[in-house]
Scaffold this motif. Structure first.
Motif, mmCIF file in Angstrom:
data_model
loop_
_atom_site.group_PDB
_atom_site.id
_atom_site.type_symbol
_atom_site.label_atom_id
_atom_site.label_comp_id
_atom_site.label_asym_id
_atom_site.label_seq_id
_atom_site.Cartn_x
_atom_site.Cartn_y
_atom_site.Cartn_z
ATOM 1 N N THR A 94 -15.429 87.533 -66.507
ATOM 2 C CA THR A 94 -14.645 86.485 -67.157
ATOM 3 C C THR A 94 -15.548 85.349 -67.624
ATOM 4 O OG1 THR A 94 -12.753 87.011 -65.749
ATOM 5 C CG2 THR A 94 -12.714 84.893 -66.886
ATOM 6 N N TRP A 95 -16.512 84.980 -66.772
ATOM 7 C CA TRP A 95 -17.442 83.920 -67.141
ATOM 8 C C TRP A 95 -18.278 84.324 -68.350
ATOM 9 C CZ3 TRP A 95 -18.441 79.037 -66.960
ATOM 10 C CH2 TRP A 95 -19.722 78.569 -67.253
ATOM 11 N N ASN A 96 -18.762 85.564 -68.376
ATOM 12 C CA ASN A 96 -19.551 86.056 -69.506
ATOM 13 C C ASN A 96 -18.730 86.057 -70.792
ATOM 14 O OD1 ASN A 96 -21.797 86.418 -67.915
ATOM 15 N ND2 ASN A 96 -21.434 88.599 -67.569
ATOM 16 N N GLN A 97 -17.457 86.436 -70.675
ATOM 17 C CA GLN A 97 -16.592 86.422 -71.850
ATOM 18 C C GLN A 97 -16.388 85.002 -72.368
ATOM 19 O OE1 GLN A 97 -13.223 88.458 -70.166
ATOM 20 N NE2 GLN A 97 -13.854 90.469 -70.939
ATOM 21 N N LEU A 98 -16.284 84.061 -71.447
ATOM 22 C CA LEU A 98 -16.136 82.658 -71.840
ATOM 23 C C LEU A 98 -17.395 82.170 -72.555
ATOM 24 C CD1 LEU A 98 -14.401 80.090 -71.741
ATOM 25 C CD2 LEU A 98 -15.488 79.549 -69.548
ATOM 26 N N VAL A 99 -18.556 82.531 -72.016
ATOM 27 C CA VAL A 99 -19.822 82.159 -72.658
ATOM 28 C C VAL A 99 -19.910 82.762 -74.052
ATOM 29 C CG1 VAL A 99 -22.336 82.450 -72.561
ATOM 30 C CG2 VAL A 99 -21.066 81.846 -70.489
ATOM 31 N N ALA A 100 -19.454 83.998 -74.211
ATOM 32 C CA ALA A 100 -19.536 84.700 -75.493
ATOM 33 C C ALA A 100 -18.741 84.012 -76.596
ATOM 34 C CB ALA A 100 -19.061 86.142 -75.333
ATOM 35 N N VAL A 101 -17.681 83.310 -76.205
ATOM 36 C CA VAL A 101 -16.846 82.653 -77.228
ATOM 37 C C VAL A 101 -17.086 81.143 -77.287
ATOM 38 C CG1 VAL A 101 -15.052 84.427 -77.216
ATOM 39 C CG2 VAL A 101 -14.876 82.498 -75.627
ATOM 40 N N LEU A 102 -18.203 80.679 -76.735
ATOM 41 C CA LEU A 102 -18.514 79.249 -76.813
ATOM 42 C C LEU A 102 -18.603 78.732 -78.258
ATOM 43 C CD1 LEU A 102 -21.112 78.552 -73.969
ATOM 44 C CD2 LEU A 102 -18.811 77.590 -74.209
ATOM 45 N N PRO A 103 -19.263 79.453 -79.176
ATOM 46 C CA PRO A 103 -19.321 78.938 -80.561
ATOM 47 C C PRO A 103 -17.941 78.723 -81.196
ATOM 48 C CG PRO A 103 -20.985 80.624 -80.228
ATOM 49 C CD PRO A 103 -20.118 80.656 -79.014
ATOM 50 N N PRO A 104 -17.012 79.704 -81.111
ATOM 51 C CA PRO A 104 -15.670 79.428 -81.636
ATOM 52 C C PRO A 104 -14.967 78.277 -80.899
ATOM 53 C CG PRO A 104 -15.978 81.798 -81.363
ATOM 54 C CD PRO A 104 -17.145 81.124 -80.727
ATOM 55 N N ILE A 105 -15.210 78.150 -79.588
ATOM 56 C CA ILE A 105 -14.580 77.059 -78.834
ATOM 57 C C ILE A 105 -15.056 75.698 -79.351
ATOM 58 C CG2 ILE A 105 -14.536 75.913 -76.584
ATOM 59 C CD1 ILE A 105 -14.431 78.707 -75.298
ATOM 60 N N ALA A 161 -27.541 85.800 -74.089
ATOM 61 C CA ALA A 161 -27.800 86.267 -72.717
ATOM 62 C C ALA A 161 -26.720 87.218 -72.212
ATOM 63 C CB ALA A 161 -27.914 85.066 -71.779
ATOM 64 N N VAL A 162 -25.574 87.272 -72.863
ATOM 65 C CA VAL A 162 -24.470 88.111 -72.367
ATOM 66 C C VAL A 162 -24.073 89.211 -73.348
ATOM 67 C CG1 VAL A 162 -23.555 86.225 -70.977
ATOM 68 C CG2 VAL A 162 -22.670 86.572 -73.286
ATOM 69 N N THR A 163 -24.719 89.284 -74.506
ATOM 70 C CA THR A 163 -24.359 90.307 -75.497
ATOM 71 C C THR A 163 -25.014 91.647 -75.170
ATOM 72 O OG1 THR A 163 -26.225 89.620 -76.874
ATOM 73 C CG2 THR A 163 -24.063 88.639 -77.363
ATOM 74 N N PRO A 164 -24.393 92.766 -75.591
ATOM 75 C CA PRO A 164 -23.066 92.875 -76.214
ATOM 76 C C PRO A 164 -21.967 92.836 -75.153
ATOM 77 C CG PRO A 164 -24.042 95.037 -76.062
ATOM 78 C CD PRO A 164 -25.065 94.073 -75.517
ATOM 79 N N ILE A 165 -20.820 92.250 -75.531
ATOM 80 C CA ILE A 165 -19.710 92.151 -74.594
ATOM 81 C C ILE A 165 -18.393 92.216 -75.358
ATOM 82 C CG2 ILE A 165 -19.776 89.628 -74.701
ATOM 83 C CD1 ILE A 165 -18.872 89.609 -71.767
ATOM 84 N N VAL A 206 -18.547 90.778 -79.206
ATOM 85 C CA VAL A 206 -19.652 89.883 -79.553
ATOM 86 C C VAL A 206 -20.959 90.591 -79.230
ATOM 87 C CG1 VAL A 206 -20.732 87.645 -79.136
ATOM 88 C CG2 VAL A 206 -18.234 87.849 -79.097
ATOM 89 N N ASP A 207 -21.698 90.971 -80.262
ATOM 90 C CA ASP A 207 -22.995 91.620 -80.092
ATOM 91 C C ASP A 207 -24.050 90.805 -80.844
ATOM 92 O OD1 ASP A 207 -22.253 92.142 -82.675
ATOM 93 O OD2 ASP A 207 -22.049 94.311 -82.421
ATOM 94 N N GLY A 215 -14.165 82.893 -90.359
ATOM 95 C CA GLY A 215 -15.347 83.705 -90.653
ATOM 96 C C GLY A 215 -15.989 84.264 -89.395
ATOM 97 N N MET A 216 -16.034 83.466 -88.343
ATOM 98 C CA MET A 216 -16.604 83.927 -87.073
ATOM 99 C C MET A 216 -15.750 85.048 -86.469
ATOM 100 S SD MET A 216 -17.700 80.198 -85.569
ATOM 101 C CE MET A 216 -18.667 80.728 -84.183
ATOM 102 N N ALA A 217 -14.432 84.895 -86.561
ATOM 103 C CA ALA A 217 -13.546 85.951 -86.054
ATOM 104 C C ALA A 217 -13.737 87.237 -86.843
ATOM 105 C CB ALA A 217 -12.085 85.486 -86.139
ATOM 106 N N LEU A 218 -13.935 87.115 -88.135
ATOM 107 C CA LEU A 218 -14.097 88.284 -88.992
ATOM 108 C C LEU A 218 -15.366 89.054 -88.651
ATOM 109 C CD1 LEU A 218 -12.436 89.434 -91.367
ATOM 110 C CD2 LEU A 218 -13.928 88.165 -92.907
#
Length: 485
Positions: free
Chosen positions: A4-15, A57-61, A69-70, A116-119
């Motif tokens: 869950t933490w890694n997934q949160l880190v992966a979406v930091l840019p959209p956040i 650090a967490v890709t691909p996930i 996110v890769d 664009g990031m979601a795409l």
């Protein structure tokens, strides 16, 4: 918990991008300030850009079944964020004199960046549609933002109607693919076809409709007619955004889809894509030859450049992914510089954008930094050696030659030869004698100085990457698509 933490880190840019939208909205509610809106947006996008280091650090996930996110997504997120930051810098100067609400523009920019990031990270048709619409809908408002100008309002209306039609094709194509395969995720669709799913003709028809929608967004022949009108009518920073962020996101998605869904590798479909690429190279360059408006010229030029880039998809070899990354990075950097000069020269609220070629005659004698930078960008778009445009074109040619696509190789070479004429024409105008009645460039101010610094950096990057491209190639080479190695 760790996942869950890694997934949160992966979406930091959209956040962080979402927080920029919320921050500008809150600032507007508290007190309208153009400078505050620009600052909040730029800070949010910069935080999103810096957070990409943590994401690596967490890709691909797999964040959800809709998004993966890769390294490929991270690279194109970086390209999108850099382009958006440059757009905001140019817009800060451009809208300074607008006698209307200016702050909402940055909400639209950040929202479109989020789409664009979601795409780019999409792995499912549902997320594809969500990302594409989130990217496109704010653009309607951005294009028509200077709505008191008839051309801007007309351009926004035209893009909205045609984009809505393209979305209809996309949804119909998705429905056909789901009916024939029972899947909406890219890999599941490919697996169903390999296992002998019935209705292959329906799958090809669905793919054709999806291709219609995406070729419209990329302004490829025969769905290119809107491009020069919208580029001309839109405010100059919006044309910058449309030519860079929008096209980068859609093409990155198209490349991912063609590599992850084997159904897209159908010979008939690839031949069709090749024909579209070939026609786009010639139509874009030939139509640009007679243009006297630089925004229309760059619009037609973008049609040709995306046509060159489409060759990588037709080739369908592992090097295609690397070539796409290099070409898009060089194209975005160069296009940002060219449209950035247009934005900084324009003083739209003392008249229309400085878009006619005569506005640039003798610019060197008034704004030498902008003139030299524009000359460098023209050389790069033409693919002249020692510029990063040459590196991108070299990669695309290498992919085409390696795949034996000689007819597309010929198209790239002939198209580049035609393009050389109008790029050098613009370059020559910059250093001619300045006419006595020439329009004065926009007045200098903080926004102009910030924009000029960005132009300087882009011009320097154009030369540096052209001379020493290894760092960019290494960065792109490490950005593989999850699922294909």
């Amino acid at each position: 918990m760790n996942d869950t933490w890694n997934q949160l880190v992966a979406v930091l840019p959209p956040i962080f991008t979402c927080l920029a939208v919320i921050g500008v909205m809150a600032a507007i509610a508290w007190k309208r300030s153009h400078g505050s809106a620009v600052t909040i947006t730029v800070v949010g996008l910069n935080l999103a850009l810096v957070s990409l280091l943590a994401v690596l650090a967490v890709t691909p996930i797999q964040v959800t079944p809709l998004f993966v996110v890769d390294d490929y997504a991270v690279f194109f997120w970086a390209v999108i964020l850099v382009a958006a930051l440059a757009t905001c810098t140019f817009a800060g100067s451009y809208f300074e004199g607008l006698d209307d609400n200016r702050e909402e523009f940055y909400i639209l920019v950040a929202s479109s960046v989020l789409g664009g990031m979601a795409l780019v990270a999409s792995h499912h048709f549902a997320s594809l549609f969500i990302g594409l619409e989130l990217l496109s809908v704010p653009l309607y408002g951005m294009i028509a933002y200077t709505y008191r100008e008839r051309q801007s309002l007309e351009a926004g209306f035209k893009y909205m109607v045609l984009s809505g039609a393209a979305s209809s094709f996309l949804l119909f194509g998705m429905a056909l693919l789901y009916a024939a395969s029972g899947h909406l995720d890219y890999e599941g669709l490919g697996a169903a076809v390999q296992l002998g799913a019935s209705g292959h003709a329906w799958i090809l028809m669905g793919m054709g409709m999806i291709l219609v929608a995406l070729t419209f967004k990329l302004s490829l022949v025969p769905f290119h007619v809107w491009t020069p009108d919208v580029y001309e009518g839109a405010p100059a920073p919006v044309s910058t955004f449309l030519a860079t962020v929008s096209k980068t996101a859609v093409f990155a998605l198209l490349m991912r889809f063609f590599f992850l869904a084997p159904v897209a590798q159908d010979p008939w479909l690839l031949t069709l894509v090749g024909v579209i690429a070939f026609l786009s190279m010639f139509a874009g360059n030939l139509l640009a030859l007679r243009q006297t408006n630089i925004k229309r010229l760059l619009g037609y030029s973008s049609i040709a450049h995306i046509g060159y880039l489409l060759t990588a998809i037709v080739a369908g070899i592992p090097l295609s992914v690397e070539a796409t990354g290099v070409y898009l990075a060089t194209y975005v950097g160069t296009t940002l510089g060219a449209f950035g000069v247009v934005s900084l020269v324009s003083s739209p609220f003392a008249g229309r954008d400085a878009a006619h070629l005569d506005h640039y005659r003798g610019l060197y004698w008034k704004r030498p930094v902008l003139a030299v930078s524009m000359a460098i960008m023209m050389l790069s778009l033409a693919g002249i050696p020692l510029t990063m445009g040459f590196i991108g074109k070299f990669y695309i040619l290498s992919v085409a030659v390696a795949s034996g696509l000689w007819w597309l190789v010929a198209g790239i070479i002939i198209g580049s030869g035609i393009g050389l004429f109008y790029y050098l024409r613009v370059m020559a105008l910059l250093f001619m004698e300045r006419p006595a009645d020439a329009r004065e460039p926009a007045a200098a101010g903080f926004g102009q100085k910030a924009g000029t610094v960005v132009i300087w950096l882009l011009a320097a990057a154009t030369i540096i990457v052209g001379i020493y491209p290894t760092w960019l190639i290494d960065m792109v080479g490490a950005s593989s698509i999850a699922g294909i190695g």
